[in-house]
Write a protein that holds these residues in place. Structure first.
Motif, PDB file in Angstrom:
ATOM      1  N   GLU A   1      48.793  47.121  42.636  1.00 20.63           N
ATOM      2  CA  GLU A   1      47.547  47.750  42.179  1.00 20.63           C
ATOM      3  C   GLU A   1      47.618  48.081  40.688  1.00 20.63           C
ATOM      4  O   GLU A   1      46.664  47.840  39.939  1.00 20.63           O
ATOM      5  CB  GLU A   1      47.267  49.025  42.986  1.00 20.63           C
ATOM      6  CG  GLU A   1      46.908  48.762  44.429  1.00 20.63           C
ATOM      7  CD  GLU A   1      46.971  50.003  45.310  1.00 20.63           C
ATOM      8  OE1 GLU A   1      47.377  51.089  44.825  1.00 20.63           O
ATOM      9  OE2 GLU A   1      46.626  49.887  46.501  1.00 20.63           O
ATOM     10  N   LEU A   2      48.751  48.614  40.247  1.00 23.66           N
ATOM     11  CA  LEU A   2      48.933  48.925  38.833  1.00 23.66           C
ATOM     12  C   LEU A   2      48.902  47.661  37.982  1.00 23.66           C
ATOM     13  O   LEU A   2      48.321  47.644  36.890  1.00 23.66           O
ATOM     14  CB  LEU A   2      50.258  49.667  38.616  1.00 23.66           C
ATOM     15  CG  LEU A   2      50.337  51.089  39.130  1.00 23.66           C
ATOM     16  CD1 LEU A   2      51.774  51.606  39.065  1.00 23.66           C
ATOM     17  CD2 LEU A   2      49.399  52.004  38.344  1.00 23.66           C
TER      18      LEU A   2
ATOM     19  N   GLU B   1      46.189  44.214  34.034  1.00 21.75           N
ATOM     20  CA  GLU B   1      45.585  42.948  33.638  1.00 21.75           C
ATOM     21  C   GLU B   1      44.136  43.140  33.205  1.00 21.75           C
ATOM     22  O   GLU B   1      43.706  42.571  32.202  1.00 21.75           O
ATOM     23  CB  GLU B   1      45.687  41.928  34.774  1.00 21.75           C
ATOM     24  CG  GLU B   1      47.093  41.434  34.966  1.00 21.75           C
ATOM     25  CD  GLU B   1      47.224  40.368  36.027  1.00 21.75           C
ATOM     26  OE1 GLU B   1      46.224  40.022  36.686  1.00 21.75           O
ATOM     27  OE2 GLU B   1      48.348  39.876  36.191  1.00 21.75           O
ATOM     28  N   LEU B   2      43.390  43.942  33.948  1.00 16.65           N
ATOM     29  CA  LEU B   2      42.002  44.217  33.562  1.00 16.65           C
ATOM     30  C   LEU B   2      41.934  44.938  32.221  1.00 16.65           C
ATOM     31  O   LEU B   2      41.102  44.608  31.366  1.00 16.65           O
ATOM     32  CB  LEU B   2      41.310  45.056  34.638  1.00 16.65           C
ATOM     33  CG  LEU B   2      40.920  44.335  35.910  1.00 16.65           C
ATOM     34  CD1 LEU B   2      40.443  45.330  36.965  1.00 16.65           C
ATOM     35  CD2 LEU B   2      39.842  43.300  35.637  1.00 16.65           C
ATOM     36  N   ALA B   3      42.815  45.896  32.028  1.00 14.12           N
ATOM     37  CA  ALA B   3      42.828  46.652  30.773  1.00 14.12           C
ATOM     38  C   ALA B   3      43.196  45.743  29.604  1.00 14.12           C
ATOM     39  O   ALA B   3      42.605  45.852  28.515  1.00 14.12           O
ATOM     40  CB  ALA B   3      43.809  47.820  30.873  1.00 14.12           C
ATOM     41  N   ARG B   4      44.126  44.853  29.811  1.00 12.75           N
ATOM     42  CA  ARG B   4      44.523  43.923  28.749  1.00 12.75           C
ATOM     43  C   ARG B   4      43.379  42.979  28.408  1.00 12.75           C
ATOM     44  O   ARG B   4      43.163  42.658  27.237  1.00 12.75           O
ATOM     45  CB  ARG B   4      45.773  43.158  29.160  1.00 12.75           C
ATOM     46  CG  ARG B   4      47.005  44.057  29.162  1.00 12.75           C
ATOM     47  CD  ARG B   4      48.266  43.330  29.571  1.00 12.75           C
ATOM     48  NE  ARG B   4      48.578  42.299  28.597  1.00 12.75           N
ATOM     49  CZ  ARG B   4      49.228  41.173  28.894  1.00 12.75           C
ATOM     50  NH1 ARG B   4      49.628  40.958  30.133  1.00 12.75           N
ATOM     51  NH2 ARG B   4      49.480  40.298  27.977  1.00 12.75           N
TER      52      ARG B   4
ATOM     53  N   ILE C   1      49.081  52.855  31.800  1.00 13.46           N
ATOM     54  CA  ILE C   1      49.364  52.021  32.982  1.00 13.46           C
ATOM     55  C   ILE C   1      50.795  51.488  32.913  1.00 13.46           C
ATOM     56  O   ILE C   1      51.512  51.491  33.925  1.00 13.46           O
ATOM     57  CB  ILE C   1      48.341  50.878  33.113  1.00 13.46           C
ATOM     58  CG1 ILE C   1      46.933  51.439  33.344  1.00 13.46           C
ATOM     59  CG2 ILE C   1      48.728  49.945  34.259  1.00 13.46           C
ATOM     60  CD1 ILE C   1      45.815  50.412  33.208  1.00 13.46           C
ATOM     61  N   LYS C   2      51.217  51.052  31.740  1.00 14.79           N
ATOM     62  CA  LYS C   2      52.597  50.559  31.583  1.00 14.79           C
ATOM     63  C   LYS C   2      53.599  51.651  31.944  1.00 14.79           C
ATOM     64  O   LYS C   2      54.622  51.380  32.580  1.00 14.79           O
ATOM     65  CB  LYS C   2      52.840  50.058  30.163  1.00 14.79           C
ATOM     66  CG  LYS C   2      52.235  48.707  29.876  1.00 14.79           C
ATOM     67  CD  LYS C   2      52.553  48.267  28.453  1.00 14.79           C
ATOM     68  CE  LYS C   2      52.027  46.882  28.159  1.00 14.79           C
ATOM     69  NZ  LYS C   2      52.357  46.449  26.784  1.00 14.79           N
TER      70      LYS C   2
ATOM     71  N   ARG D   1      40.884  52.158  20.559  1.00 11.71           N
ATOM     72  CA  ARG D   1      42.055  53.013  20.791  1.00 11.71           C
ATOM     73  C   ARG D   1      42.157  53.455  22.243  1.00 11.71           C
ATOM     74  O   ARG D   1      43.239  53.539  22.800  1.00 11.71           O
ATOM     75  CB  ARG D   1      41.996  54.241  19.901  1.00 11.71           C
ATOM     76  CG  ARG D   1      42.386  53.962  18.495  1.00 11.71           C
ATOM     77  CD  ARG D   1      42.580  55.257  17.744  1.00 11.71           C
ATOM     78  NE  ARG D   1      42.669  54.969  16.330  1.00 11.71           N
ATOM     79  CZ  ARG D   1      42.266  55.773  15.387  1.00 11.71           C
ATOM     80  NH1 ARG D   1      41.746  56.943  15.700  1.00 11.71           N
ATOM     81  NH2 ARG D   1      42.392  55.453  14.127  1.00 11.71           N
ATOM     82  N   ALA D   2      41.012  53.744  22.843  1.00 10.93           N
ATOM     83  CA  ALA D   2      41.023  54.193  24.234  1.00 10.93           C
ATOM     84  C   ALA D   2      41.588  53.102  25.137  1.00 10.93           C
ATOM     85  O   ALA D   2      42.335  53.389  26.076  1.00 10.93           O
ATOM     86  CB  ALA D   2      39.621  54.577  24.684  1.00 10.93           C
ATOM     87  N   LEU D   3      41.259  51.854  24.825  1.00 13.55           N
ATOM     88  CA  LEU D   3      41.751  50.740  25.646  1.00 13.55           C
ATOM     89  C   LEU D   3      43.258  50.584  25.507  1.00 13.55           C
ATOM     90  O   LEU D   3      43.962  50.398  26.498  1.00 13.55           O
ATOM     91  CB  LEU D   3      41.030  49.442  25.271  1.00 13.55           C
ATOM     92  CG  LEU D   3      39.543  49.400  25.595  1.00 13.55           C
ATOM     93  CD1 LEU D   3      38.907  48.135  25.032  1.00 13.55           C
ATOM     94  CD2 LEU D   3      39.322  49.479  27.094  1.00 13.55           C
ATOM     95  N   SER D   4      43.766  50.661  24.274  1.00 16.20           N
ATOM     96  CA  SER D   4      45.213  50.523  24.096  1.00 16.20           C
ATOM     97  C   SER D   4      45.947  51.720  24.689  1.00 16.20           C
ATOM     98  O   SER D   4      47.054  51.567  25.215  1.00 16.20           O
ATOM     99  CB  SER D   4      45.577  50.310  22.629  1.00 16.20           C
ATOM    100  OG  SER D   4      45.212  51.426  21.867  1.00 16.20           O
ATOM    101  N   GLY D   5      45.326  52.899  24.625  1.00 15.48           N
ATOM    102  CA  GLY D   5      45.924  54.075  25.270  1.00 15.48           C
ATOM    103  C   GLY D   5      45.983  53.907  26.775  1.00 15.48           C
ATOM    104  O   GLY D   5      46.971  54.284  27.415  1.00 15.48           O
TER     105      GLY D   5
END
Length: 150
Positions: free
Chosen positions: A96-97, A102-105, A124-125, A115-119
């Motif tokens: 699930e993570l 993958e979606l966030a990337r 998640i990492k 910035r919010a996306l990279s955060g």
């Protein structure tokens, strides 16, 4: 049941866990390749990969559950059975993570500079790292308990 049957079952468990690790590597490599096809993503190819990966994970999980049942009922090793139960739960969470990552990337690639996306990716990492640590602990407990009677 003879001890060699027990050892073969334990070896099969470790083989399946290795297969799971290899499947994750293929999944990661496939996602990297998918991201390289942007901005006009080759979704059909990626969808096929996800299908194949899903089948592989389902097969591994099915066999893990069979091993869990054998350890519990045929070999009377409920502790090992419980470790597999925990492992399966942690592996489900890891998958699930991984999907969330993958979606966030993909979102971060489609909207560079956010910035919010990279955060979110870093968060998640971090969760994946914690999950892998928990998986390692379960595997260590399994190893200890499976060797207890050797």
């Amino acid at each position: 049941m003879v001890p060699s049957d027990f050892k073969a079952l334990i070896q099969r468990f470790y083989h399946l866990q290795s297969e799971r690790v290899e499947t994750y590597q293929l999944f990661d490599e496939g996602h990297e390749a998918y991201l390289r096809t942007g901005p006009h993503y080759d979704f059909d190819h990626y969808k096929q990969l996800v299908h194949e990966i899903t089948q592989a994970f389902c097969g591994i999980s099915k066999e893990m559950l069979e091993i869990k049942e054998k350890l519990h009922h045929q070999f009377d090793r409920p502790a090992l059975s419980e470790h597999i139960e925990k492992l399966q739960s942690k592996e489900k969470h890891k998958l699930e993570l991984t999907a969330r990552l993958e979606l966030a990337r993909r979102r971060a690639q489609d909207h560079p500079g956010g910035r919010a996306l990279s955060g979110n990716i870093q968060e998640i990492k971090h969760e994946i790292i914690k999950n892998k640590e928990a998986l390692s602990e379960v595997l260590q407990d399994f190893k200890y308990d499976s060797e207890e009677f050797d």
